[in-house]
Scaffold this motif. Structure first.
Motif, PDB file in Angstrom:
ATOM      1  N   ALA A  88       0.846  -1.194   0.000  1.00 48.38           N
ATOM      2  CA  ALA A  88       0.000   0.000   0.000  1.00 48.38           C
ATOM      3  C   ALA A  88       0.877   1.237   0.000  1.00 48.38           C
ATOM      4  O   ALA A  88       1.962   1.244   0.591  1.00 48.38           O
ATOM      5  N   SER A  89       0.403   2.276  -0.688  1.00 48.24           N
ATOM      6  CA  SER A  89       1.026   3.589  -0.549  1.00 48.24           C
ATOM      7  C   SER A  89       0.971   3.946   0.935  1.00 48.24           C
ATOM      8  O   SER A  89       0.044   3.528   1.633  1.00 48.24           O
ATOM      9  N   PRO A  90       1.918   4.727   1.417  1.00 46.54           N
ATOM     10  CA  PRO A  90       1.936   5.024   2.852  1.00 46.54           C
ATOM     11  C   PRO A  90       0.871   6.011   3.323  1.00 46.54           C
ATOM     12  O   PRO A  90       0.753   6.257   4.515  1.00 46.54           O
ATOM     13  N   SER A  91       0.049   6.546   2.439  1.00 46.43           N
ATOM     14  CA  SER A  91      -0.967   7.519   2.837  1.00 46.43           C
ATOM     15  C   SER A  91      -2.034   6.866   3.716  1.00 46.43           C
ATOM     16  O   SER A  91      -2.294   5.665   3.631  1.00 46.43           O
ATOM     17  N   VAL A  92      -2.673   7.682   4.528  1.00 46.32           N
ATOM     18  CA  VAL A  92      -3.738   7.205   5.416  1.00 46.32           C
ATOM     19  C   VAL A  92      -4.850   6.559   4.602  1.00 46.32           C
ATOM     20  O   VAL A  92      -5.321   5.466   4.926  1.00 46.32           O
ATOM     21  N   ARG A  93      -5.295   7.223   3.531  1.00 45.82           N
ATOM     22  CA  ARG A  93      -6.437   6.692   2.781  1.00 45.82           C
ATOM     23  C   ARG A  93      -6.126   5.366   2.102  1.00 45.82           C
ATOM     24  O   ARG A  93      -6.992   4.506   1.998  1.00 45.82           O
ATOM     25  N   CYS A  94      -4.882   5.153   1.666  1.00 41.18           N
ATOM     26  CA  CYS A  94      -4.531   3.863   1.053  1.00 41.18           C
ATOM     27  C   CYS A  94      -4.426   2.772   2.114  1.00 41.18           C
ATOM     28  O   CYS A  94      -4.918   1.657   1.913  1.00 41.18           O
ATOM     29  N   GLU A 101      -5.959   2.710   5.048  1.00 44.48           N
ATOM     30  CA  GLU A 101      -7.319   2.423   5.537  1.00 44.48           C
ATOM     31  C   GLU A 101      -8.116   1.621   4.518  1.00 44.48           C
ATOM     32  O   GLU A 101      -8.886   0.739   4.892  1.00 44.48           O
ATOM     33  N   THR A 102      -7.951   1.924   3.250  1.00 42.43           N
ATOM     34  CA  THR A 102      -8.644   1.156   2.212  1.00 42.43           C
ATOM     35  C   THR A 102      -8.171  -0.288   2.236  1.00 42.43           C
ATOM     36  O   THR A 102      -8.984  -1.220   2.150  1.00 42.43           O
ATOM     37  N   ALA A 103      -6.870  -0.505   2.363  1.00 42.89           N
ATOM     38  CA  ALA A 103      -6.334  -1.870   2.429  1.00 42.89           C
ATOM     39  C   ALA A 103      -6.932  -2.630   3.610  1.00 42.89           C
ATOM     40  O   ALA A 103      -7.361  -3.785   3.460  1.00 42.89           O
ATOM     41  N   VAL A 104      -6.994  -1.996   4.752  1.00 42.70           N
ATOM     42  CA  VAL A 104      -7.576  -2.646   5.938  1.00 42.70           C
ATOM     43  C   VAL A 104      -9.041  -2.974   5.689  1.00 42.70           C
ATOM     44  O   VAL A 104      -9.504  -4.079   5.978  1.00 42.70           O
ATOM     45  N   ALA A 105      -9.797  -2.022   5.137  1.00 47.80           N
ATOM     46  CA  ALA A 105     -11.217  -2.255   4.862  1.00 47.80           C
ATOM     47  C   ALA A 105     -11.415  -3.377   3.843  1.00 47.80           C
ATOM     48  O   ALA A 105     -12.413  -4.104   3.900  1.00 47.80           O
ATOM     49  N   LEU A 106     -10.461  -3.545   2.939  1.00 50.46           N
ATOM     50  CA  LEU A 106     -10.526  -4.642   1.962  1.00 50.46           C
ATOM     51  C   LEU A 106     -10.090  -5.972   2.573  1.00 50.46           C
ATOM     52  O   LEU A 106     -10.126  -7.006   1.901  1.00 50.46           O
ATOM     53  N   GLY A 107      -9.679  -5.949   3.827  1.00 51.12           N
ATOM     54  CA  GLY A 107      -9.239  -7.170   4.494  1.00 51.12           C
ATOM     55  C   GLY A 107      -7.829  -7.591   4.112  1.00 51.12           C
ATOM     56  O   GLY A 107      -7.468  -8.758   4.255  1.00 51.12           O
ATOM     57  N   LEU A 108      -7.023  -6.631   3.660  1.00 52.17           N
ATOM     58  CA  LEU A 108      -5.671  -6.936   3.219  1.00 52.17           C
ATOM     59  C   LEU A 108      -4.650  -6.613   4.308  1.00 52.17           C
ATOM     60  O   LEU A 108      -4.768  -5.586   4.974  1.00 52.17           O
ATOM     61  N   ASN A 109      -3.660  -7.443   4.438  1.00 52.05           N
ATOM     62  CA  ASN A 109      -2.545  -7.191   5.337  1.00 52.05           C
ATOM     63  C   ASN A 109      -1.406  -6.637   4.483  1.00 52.05           C
ATOM     64  O   ASN A 109      -0.510  -7.364   4.072  1.00 52.05           O
ATOM     65  N   ALA A 111       3.368  -1.159   3.953  1.00 47.93           N
ATOM     66  CA  ALA A 111       3.524   0.188   3.401  1.00 47.93           C
ATOM     67  C   ALA A 111       4.777   0.215   2.532  1.00 47.93           C
ATOM     68  O   ALA A 111       5.836  -0.250   2.939  1.00 47.93           O
ATOM     69  N   ALA A 112       4.650   0.723   1.333  1.00 42.90           N
ATOM     70  CA  ALA A 112       5.758   0.779   0.378  1.00 42.90           C
ATOM     71  C   ALA A 112       6.028   2.238   0.030  1.00 42.90           C
ATOM     72  O   ALA A 112       5.259   2.858  -0.702  1.00 42.90           O
ATOM     73  N   LEU A 113       7.116   2.777   0.550  1.00 45.24           N
ATOM     74  CA  LEU A 113       7.442   4.183   0.318  1.00 45.24           C
ATOM     75  C   LEU A 113       7.599   4.510  -1.166  1.00 45.24           C
ATOM     76  O   LEU A 113       7.251   5.609  -1.602  1.00 45.24           O
ATOM     77  N   GLU A 114       8.105   3.551  -1.951  1.00 45.04           N
ATOM     78  CA  GLU A 114       8.293   3.804  -3.381  1.00 45.04           C
ATOM     79  C   GLU A 114       6.956   3.958  -4.111  1.00 45.04           C
ATOM     80  O   GLU A 114       6.918   4.441  -5.234  1.00 45.04           O
ATOM     81  N   LEU A 115       5.858   3.585  -3.463  1.00 44.27           N
ATOM     82  CA  LEU A 115       4.528   3.727  -4.057  1.00 44.27           C
ATOM     83  C   LEU A 115       3.768   4.937  -3.508  1.00 44.27           C
ATOM     84  O   LEU A 115       2.555   5.052  -3.681  1.00 44.27           O
ATOM     85  N   ALA A 116       4.484   5.840  -2.855  1.00 45.90           N
ATOM     86  CA  ALA A 116       3.851   7.058  -2.335  1.00 45.90           C
ATOM     87  C   ALA A 116       3.273   7.868  -3.480  1.00 45.90           C
ATOM     88  O   ALA A 116       3.762   7.811  -4.618  1.00 45.90           O
ATOM     89  N   GLY A 117       2.234   8.618  -3.172  1.00 49.23           N
ATOM     90  CA  GLY A 117       1.659   9.506  -4.175  1.00 49.23           C
ATOM     91  C   GLY A 117       2.616  10.637  -4.512  1.00 49.23           C
ATOM     92  O   GLY A 117       3.697  10.769  -3.923  1.00 49.23           O
ATOM     93  N   LEU A 118       2.223  11.456  -5.454  1.00 47.03           N
ATOM     94  CA  LEU A 118       3.012  12.601  -5.890  1.00 47.03           C
ATOM     95  C   LEU A 118       3.289  13.524  -4.705  1.00 47.03           C
ATOM     96  O   LEU A 118       2.369  13.904  -3.986  1.00 47.03           O
ATOM     97  N   PRO A 141       1.497 -12.832  -8.284  1.00 45.08           N
ATOM     98  CA  PRO A 141       0.949 -11.496  -8.503  1.00 45.08           C
ATOM     99  C   PRO A 141       1.276 -10.544  -7.351  1.00 45.08           C
ATOM    100  O   PRO A 141       1.486 -10.962  -6.212  1.00 45.08           O
ATOM    101  N   THR A 142       1.290  -9.256  -7.683  1.00 43.87           N
ATOM    102  CA  THR A 142       1.445  -8.185  -6.696  1.00 43.87           C
ATOM    103  C   THR A 142       0.139  -7.406  -6.679  1.00 43.87           C
ATOM    104  O   THR A 142      -0.398  -7.063  -7.733  1.00 43.87           O
ATOM    105  N   LEU A 143      -0.374  -7.146  -5.497  1.00 37.05           N
ATOM    106  CA  LEU A 143      -1.569  -6.327  -5.332  1.00 37.05           C
ATOM    107  C   LEU A 143      -1.151  -5.129  -4.499  1.00 37.05           C
ATOM    108  O   LEU A 143      -0.510  -5.290  -3.464  1.00 37.05           O
ATOM    109  N   ALA A 144      -1.487  -3.915  -4.955  1.00 36.31           N
ATOM    110  CA  ALA A 144      -1.107  -2.710  -4.227  1.00 36.31           C
ATOM    111  C   ALA A 144      -2.257  -1.715  -4.214  1.00 36.31           C
ATOM    112  O   ALA A 144      -2.860  -1.446  -5.256  1.00 36.31           O
TER     113      ALA A 144
END
Length: 193
Positions: free
Chosen positions: A50-56, A58-66, A69-76, A134-137
């Motif tokens: 997951a991107s390290p942002s709060v919304r990403c 929280e979305t991962a948690v709501a989707l039931g994903l463990n 956090a991947a800093l290289e996937l941070a937003g702009l 597969p990778t899911l992010a």
């Protein structure tokens, strides 16, 4: 070996709704409900990020994903524009916003340019191209845009022409440096927000 990458955009948040540069706001309850209803509908993955942002996150948690956090996937990195709406910045500095939207090398906010973001995401995709499974992010919409620009070898100026709705999955598959794209498939049937 074929690589698969599933990029899921975050659920709706006040920041997304207001076109606000990420300010750390949580996802809305309606977005969390949609994500919870989609839990289990995404394909299994060897890596969940997951991107390290709060919304990403929280979305991962709501989707039931463990998700890790991947800093290289941070937003702009929007620099000093962080937390402000596009309208606010446009009213205060219209020339800077026009330059930023028209020139992929511009970063008048002191953060990252669109070209730099696209390069960062291209390097990430190259780094995972030969990994097993597969990778899911769960990532910011601009990360999805940057991945699509790279996957289709589009000019960086196409970045702003790609719309990424909340809580949609974009699938990339490829081998030998060539990617194919499946765009914007909701994990489940969308509810009205």
């Amino acid at each position: 070996m074929t690589s698969r990458v599933f990029l899921v955009s975050p659920a709706m948040s006040v920041s997304l709704r207001q076109a606000r540069f990420d300010d750390g706001a949580p996802i809305e309850e309606s977005g969390a409900r949609r994500a919870r209803s989609a839990a289990g509908s995404l394909p299994p993955a060897g890596r969940v990020l997951a991107s390290p942002s709060v919304r990403c996150r929280e979305t991962a948690v709501a989707l039931g994903l463990n998700a890790l956090a991947a800093l290289e996937l941070a937003g702009l990195d929007a620099g000093r524009w962080r937390g402000r709406t596009l309208d606010e910045v446009g009213a205060a500095a219209p020339e800077a916003v026009a330059r930023w939207l028209g020139d992929p090398d511009a970063a008048p906010h002191g953060g990252e340019s669109v070209r730099e973001l696209c390069g960062r995401i291209a390097r990430w995709l190259a780094g995972i191209a030969d990994t097993d499974g597969p990778t899911l992010a769960v990532v910011e919409p601009e990360v999805v845009r940057a991945a699509v620009v790279h996957a289709l070898d589009l000019p960086v100026t196409a970045f702003w022409r790609l719309d990424v709705p909340p809580l949609t999955a974009t699938e990339l598959s490829g081998r030998a440096g060539r990617w194919n794209l499946r765009l914007g498939r909701p994990p489940t049937a969308p509810e009205a927000d």
